[in-house]
Design a protein around this motif. Structure first.
Motif, PDB file in Angstrom:
ATOM      1  N   TYR A  11       0.825  -1.211   0.000  1.00 30.46           N
ATOM      2  CA  TYR A  11       0.000   0.000   0.000  1.00 30.46           C
ATOM      3  C   TYR A  11       0.859   1.260   0.000  1.00 30.46           C
ATOM      4  CZ  TYR A  11      -3.631  -3.286   1.491  1.00 30.46           C
ATOM      5  OH  TYR A  11      -4.502  -4.338   1.570  1.00 30.46           O
ATOM      6  N   TYR A  42       1.721   5.066   1.441  1.00 31.53           N
ATOM      7  CA  TYR A  42       1.749   5.656   2.780  1.00 31.53           C
ATOM      8  C   TYR A  42       1.593   7.160   2.595  1.00 31.53           C
ATOM      9  CZ  TYR A  42       3.316   6.716   7.506  1.00 31.53           C
ATOM     10  OH  TYR A  42       3.396   7.161   8.798  1.00 31.53           O
ATOM     11  N   THR A  66      -0.696   7.508   7.166  1.00 27.37           N
ATOM     12  CA  THR A  66      -1.425   6.232   7.207  1.00 27.37           C
ATOM     13  C   THR A  66      -1.120   5.395   5.978  1.00 27.37           C
ATOM     14  OG1 THR A  66      -3.366   7.222   6.189  1.00 27.37           O
ATOM     15  CG2 THR A  66      -3.386   7.058   8.583  1.00 27.37           C
ATOM     16  N   VAL A  67      -1.115   4.096   6.234  1.00 32.35           N
ATOM     17  CA  VAL A  67      -0.995   3.130   5.145  1.00 32.35           C
ATOM     18  C   VAL A  67      -2.351   3.107   4.470  1.00 32.35           C
ATOM     19  CG1 VAL A  67      -0.782   0.664   4.696  1.00 32.35           C
ATOM     20  CG2 VAL A  67       0.706   1.749   6.388  1.00 32.35           C
ATOM     21  N   TYR A  86       7.702  -0.217   1.355  1.00 27.38           N
ATOM     22  CA  TYR A  86       6.421  -0.366   2.060  1.00 27.38           C
ATOM     23  C   TYR A  86       6.653  -0.745   3.534  1.00 27.38           C
ATOM     24  CZ  TYR A  86       2.163  -2.795   3.532  1.00 27.38           C
ATOM     25  OH  TYR A  86       1.083  -3.227   4.242  1.00 27.38           O
ATOM     26  N   LEU A  87       7.516  -1.738   3.742  1.00 27.62           N
ATOM     27  CA  LEU A  87       7.814  -2.147   5.133  1.00 27.62           C
ATOM     28  C   LEU A  87       8.423  -0.981   5.912  1.00 27.62           C
ATOM     29  CD1 LEU A  87       9.362  -5.696   4.503  1.00 27.62           C
ATOM     30  CD2 LEU A  87       7.003  -5.131   5.130  1.00 27.62           C
ATOM     31  N   SER A  90       7.883   2.214   5.355  1.00 32.33           N
ATOM     32  CA  SER A  90       6.873   3.248   5.631  1.00 32.33           C
ATOM     33  C   SER A  90       6.043   2.872   6.858  1.00 32.33           C
ATOM     34  CB  SER A  90       5.980   3.480   4.410  1.00 32.33           C
ATOM     35  OG  SER A  90       5.164   2.366   4.133  1.00 32.33           O
ATOM     36  N   ARG A  91       5.908   1.560   7.101  1.00 31.76           N
ATOM     37  CA  ARG A  91       5.109   1.144   8.263  1.00 31.76           C
ATOM     38  C   ARG A  91       5.813   1.425   9.587  1.00 31.76           C
ATOM     39  NH1 ARG A  91       2.813  -4.652   6.539  1.00 31.76           N
ATOM     40  NH2 ARG A  91       3.313  -4.963   8.726  1.00 31.76           N
ATOM     41  N   SER A 143       5.630   6.118  11.709  1.00 31.83           N
ATOM     42  CA  SER A 143       4.972   6.776  12.848  1.00 31.83           C
ATOM     43  C   SER A 143       5.579   6.266  14.158  1.00 31.83           C
ATOM     44  CB  SER A 143       3.457   6.589  12.802  1.00 31.83           C
ATOM     45  OG  SER A 143       3.167   5.241  12.828  1.00 31.83           O
ATOM     46  N   ARG A 144       5.983   4.981  14.188  1.00 31.37           N
ATOM     47  CA  ARG A 144       6.625   4.472  15.415  1.00 31.37           C
ATOM     48  C   ARG A 144       7.945   5.174  15.693  1.00 31.37           C
ATOM     49  NH1 ARG A 144       6.605  -1.874  15.615  1.00 31.37           N
ATOM     50  NH2 ARG A 144       7.590  -1.373  17.603  1.00 31.37           N
TER      51      ARG A 144
END
Ligand code: TXE
Length: 481
Positions: A5, A7, A11-12, A183-184, A186-187, A190-191
């Motif tokens: 997805y 980002y 948000t994803v 993608y990984l 981008s997840r 926020s962390r």
């Protein structure tokens, strides 16, 4: 089927449209994921988010921006194995290479530019007449980072990290052939503490969303690594808008071996330079120039080393050469090997398609090849093949070596192998390249400038060069007398 997805704005999210494209695993030749094909609406949403986030991010103290980049590096490092597996599946490169080179370099890029955020400084110039100039270095705004498939997250992070360190917000586009690690990555944003909108990752094709990023009026600069033809397209499309551009393009790099070198070291270096990552690195030494006195000995040593390279399943720890990135690229490389024969070259080893047993039987593998007997000016020796193919050429003396090295429209990198340091320094001075290695290959100090001359690109990245690229200098002159 795994989904990849976009980002956007923290948000994803799936693409606004419902278009997806297939992502292949080169080692098996099979589709293993689908990624979002971003639409112009996705881009507008990402740009709006990036513009909205810009003022706060630019005003965030450098030490806080550095903290976020370091946290992101920690999160990547904690997941080294996941990132390495994903990168190997997406690219076909050996898992060991992804684990030992690609992923550590992502973390190193992030940490390096965390440091740069705090250490970057600008100049001041005092005038005897009673005025002082100081130069403000201000972030550009929203910038575009477009990266290729050969070192996917390694190169994307090489752009994103300085862009963020300098206070910009980012629209990033990884290659459509290798979107998984971006993608990984981008997840984790926020962390790590990246506020929404500061980095947005859009997936899709170069001609589609890539070109739209380049054309978008609110994107102030493009940092691009990829093919020379694409670089030319980007330069043409942005000319009228005078966008700031950094283009790191192709190479056809000479590896110059003098008879007085340490032959064993030079052989090891030539094999690494020619075949690391299946020869799919812009810095690879694909033209191997060897002085006549040791030519026969060197050719023999080279061919026996190249024959010993194991081609096969990237997951196998014994594998030296994985799969090429795509079926089209495999055809391109095989096409060049056919051309080399037509041009009168002799293929001393390799060059044939390899079909490993088991799960990789339909993958895109080619046996690493060494060619000799071609003229310096033929197409095989002039065009970037970007695969595991090295062309050997003899030379008699230093002048001829330099002339052959410079007989190219590219000018990215060169390696020189000799025990005569004065000769090395002379050749390093005269060779037309942005990077020169002496008695080594691809040793990279992140502080040094990286980029090429001629058709290998425009501008430099690396160290403070990247910080300069991602900022606009503004001189302020104050009269005080
Ligand atoms: O690269 P592209 P390709 C060389 C190598 C290779 C050749 C072509 O010789 O065989 O280039 O590879 C995006 N506007 N290198 O076609 O197309 C694309 O989506 C904006 C050298 O795969 O240059 C991807 O994200 N973006 C190189 C990125 O550009 C566009 C590494 C690179 O893809 C675009 C890779 C457009 N119009 C290939 N068109 C190196 N220097 O390391 C494409 N893209």
């Amino acid at each position: 089927m795994e989904k990849i997805y976009n980002y956007i704005d923290g948000t994803v999210q799936s693409t606004g449209g419902s278009d997806w494209f297939d992502v292949y695993e080169p080692a098996t030749g099979k589709v293993y994921a689908q990624a979002a094909e971003s639409s112009p609406d996705d881009l507008d949403a990402a740009v709006e988010a990036a513009r909205g986030a810009f003022d706060d991010w630019a005003a965030t103290p450098a030490a806080d921006r550095a903290r976020v980049l370091n946290r992101l590096a920690d999160l990547v490092e904690e997941r080294t194995e996941d990132f390495a597996e994903a990168e190997s599946i997406d690219t076909g490169k050996p898992l060991s290479l992804a684990r030992n080179v690609d992923v550590p370099r992502v973390a190193a890029n992030l940490r390096f530019y965390a440091g740069a955020a705090e250490h970057f400084a600008s100049e001041s110039h005092a005038m005897e007449s009673g005025a002082i100039n100081y130069t403000l270095r201000q972030p550009l705004g929203v910038v575009g980072c477009i990266s290729p498939w050969n070192l996917p997250l390694y190169l994307l992070s090489w752009k994103i990290a300085p862009a963020l360190a300098a206070g910009n917000t980012v629209i990033a586009k990884p290659s459509e052939l290798t979107p998984m690690t971006a993608y990984l990555f981008s997840r984790l944003f926020s962390r790590a503490g990246l506020p929404p909108g500061v980095v947005n990752v859009l997936h899709g094709t170069g001609a589609g969303i890539g070109q739209q990023i380049v054309d978008h009026p609110a994107i102030a600069a493009i940092s691009f690594t990829g093919g020379t033809r694409t670089g030319e397209t980007i330069a043409r499309s942005t000319a009228g808008r005078f966008k700031k551009l950094s283009l790191e393009l192709g190479g056809k790099n000479p590896n110059i071996v003098f008879a007085d070198c340490d032959v064993e070291r030079a052989l090891d270096g030539a094999v690494r330079a020619g075949f690391t990552n299946q020869g799919e690195i812009c810095l690879c030494g694909s033209r191997l120039l060897v002085q006549s006195g040791i030519y026969d000995e060197f050719r023999e040593g080279l061919v026996s080393r190249v024959r010993a390279l194991q081609v096969g399943d990237p997951n196998d720890a014994a594998t030296d050469q994985g799969a090429l990135i795509s079926e089209a690229h495999l055809e391109k490389v095989l096409g060049y090997l056919g051309l080399a024969r037509e041009e009168g070259g002799e293929i001393l080893c390799g060059g044939e398609q390899v079909r490993p047993d088991g799960r990789c039987a339909d993958g895109w593998f080619v046996a690493p090849a060494v060619i000799e007997g071609l003229s310096a000016g033929c197409r095989t020796n002039q065009e970037e093949i970007f695969g595991p193919v090295v062309s050997l050429m003899p030379f008699d003396d230093e002048d001829e070596a330099v002339a052959l090295a410079n007989q190219s429209r590219f000018g990215l990198a060169a390696s020189i192998w000799s025990r005569d340091i004065e000769r090395c320094l002379r050749v390093a001075k005269h060779v037309e390249a942005g990077l020169v290695w002496v008695n080594t290959w691809m040793v990279r100090d992140l502080r040094t400038p990286m980029g090429g001359v001629k058709q290998s690109g425009m501008g430099r990245e690396g160290g403070f060069e990247s910080m300069r690229f991602f900022t606009e200098p503004k001189n302020v002159c104050v009269r005080y007398d």
